[in-house]
Design a protein around this motif. Structure first.
Motif, short mmCIF file in Angstrom:
data_model
loop_
_atom_site.label_atom_id
_atom_site.label_comp_id
_atom_site.label_asym_id
_atom_site.label_seq_id
_atom_site.Cartn_x
_atom_site.Cartn_y
_atom_site.Cartn_z
N UNK A 61 0.79 -1.23 0.00
CA UNK A 61 0.00 0.00 0.00
C UNK A 61 0.82 1.28 0.00
N UNK A 62 2.14 1.19 -0.18
CA UNK A 62 2.99 2.38 -0.20
C UNK A 62 4.00 2.26 -1.35
N UNK A 63 4.51 3.39 -1.85
CA UNK A 63 5.54 3.33 -2.89
C UNK A 63 6.80 2.66 -2.33
N UNK A 64 7.31 1.70 -3.06
CA UNK A 64 8.48 0.94 -2.62
C UNK A 64 9.40 0.68 -3.81
N UNK A 65 10.66 0.44 -3.48
CA UNK A 65 11.64 0.15 -4.52
C UNK A 65 12.51 -1.02 -4.06
N UNK A 66 12.72 -1.96 -4.97
CA UNK A 66 13.51 -3.15 -4.69
C UNK A 66 14.89 -3.02 -5.30
N UNK A 67 15.90 -3.43 -4.54
CA UNK A 67 17.27 -3.46 -5.02
C UNK A 67 17.86 -4.83 -4.76
N UNK A 68 18.83 -5.19 -5.59
CA UNK A 68 19.61 -6.40 -5.34
C UNK A 68 21.01 -5.97 -4.99
N UNK A 69 21.64 -6.70 -4.10
CA UNK A 69 23.02 -6.43 -3.70
C UNK A 69 23.88 -7.39 -4.51
N UNK A 70 24.68 -6.83 -5.42
CA UNK A 70 25.41 -7.66 -6.37
C UNK A 70 26.86 -7.21 -6.51
N UNK A 71 27.66 -8.13 -7.05
CA UNK A 71 29.04 -7.85 -7.44
C UNK A 71 29.28 -8.64 -8.72
N UNK A 72 29.41 -7.94 -9.84
CA UNK A 72 29.54 -8.63 -11.12
C UNK A 72 28.34 -9.53 -11.33
N UNK A 73 28.59 -10.82 -11.62
CA UNK A 73 27.48 -11.75 -11.84
C UNK A 73 26.96 -12.37 -10.56
N UNK A 84 7.39 5.40 2.14
CA UNK A 84 6.54 5.86 3.24
C UNK A 84 6.28 4.66 4.13
N UNK A 85 5.92 4.92 5.36
CA UNK A 85 5.54 3.83 6.26
C UNK A 85 4.12 3.38 5.96
N UNK A 86 3.87 2.10 6.15
CA UNK A 86 2.51 1.60 6.04
C UNK A 86 1.71 2.12 7.23
N UNK A 124 13.78 10.95 3.81
CA UNK A 124 13.50 10.22 5.05
C UNK A 124 14.63 10.53 6.02
N UNK A 125 14.33 11.29 7.08
CA UNK A 125 15.35 11.69 8.04
C UNK A 125 15.65 10.61 9.07
N UNK A 126 14.61 9.85 9.41
CA UNK A 126 14.76 8.74 10.37
C UNK A 126 14.08 7.52 9.76
N UNK A 127 14.83 6.44 9.65
CA UNK A 127 14.27 5.22 9.06
C UNK A 127 13.88 4.25 10.17
N UNK A 128 12.72 3.65 10.01
CA UNK A 128 12.24 2.64 10.94
C UNK A 128 12.56 1.26 10.38
N UNK A 129 13.13 0.41 11.22
CA UNK A 129 13.37 -0.99 10.88
C UNK A 129 12.73 -1.84 11.96
N UNK A 130 12.15 -2.96 11.55
CA UNK A 130 11.57 -3.89 12.51
C UNK A 130 12.30 -5.22 12.37
N UNK A 131 12.55 -5.86 13.52
CA UNK A 131 13.35 -7.08 13.54
C UNK A 131 12.73 -8.07 14.52
N UNK A 132 12.66 -9.32 14.13
CA UNK A 132 12.19 -10.37 15.04
C UNK A 132 13.14 -10.43 16.24
#
Length: 166
Positions: A61-73, A84-86, A124-132
């Motif tokens: 329900x919010x604008x999001x962007x996906x990235x992959x963490x890569x090095x060469x192949x 934005x936060x949900x 985004x000045x402060x990012x929220x992360x949630x962790x188990x």
């Protein structure tokens, strides 16, 4: 250990890492005893799979962007930035994972650091992360990047951390 051709970086999803992506995700899913069925469809039409994951898209329900963490192949992991936060703030601004073969090598710490720079560019000045609460490795990653625990658990039973972006 495999010597990477260059320092890994957050990149737009790309078919250039197809084999490494599929093998890495399969190894990760099997390690976690999770269903790998979704990989079958991805492997049959990887170009379409990648196309569905590029650019800013509405997810949760919010604008999001996906990235992959890569090095060469080499595909190492993936990361999503929610612009934005949900409404329930359930997943926070950033979600990430490093596939099993590449874990415990500092990649998640670098991924999150790079994501925080991207968050700052989005305003985004402060990012929220949630962790188990039982995910000690991810808690350590968040803390290494300046995460401060808010206290208590969210509605999904996860810890909440705030990180000031650079």
């Amino acid at each position: 250990m495999i010597q990477l051709p260059a320092a890994p970086a957050l990149t737009v999803p790309s078919a250039a890492v197809k084999t490494s992506y599929l093998v890495g995700e399969q190894a990760d899913m099997r390690h976690r005893a999770s269903d790998t069925q979704w990989l079958s469809a991805a492997s049959l039409d990887f170009d379409s799979y990648v196309a569905e994951r590029t650019g800013v898209r509405e997810r949760w329900g919010v604008p999001s962007e996906l990235f992959w963490f890569t090095s060469g192949e080499y595909y190492i992991g993936s990361l999503v930035i929610r612009h934005e936060l949900t409404d329930d703030e359930g997943g926070g601004h950033i979600g990430y994972h490093v596939v099993y073969p590449w874990q415990n090598q500092g990649h998640a710490t670098r991924m999150l650091g790079d994501a925080l720079v991207r968050c700052a560019a989005l305003g985004i000045d402060r990012a929220l992360l949630t962790v188990a609460p039982d995910n000690a490795a991810s808690i350590a990653v968040v803390r290494r990047n300046g995460g401060v625990e808010e206290g208590g658990l969210n509605s999904e039973g996860e810890l909440r951390f705030w990180i000031d972006t650079p």
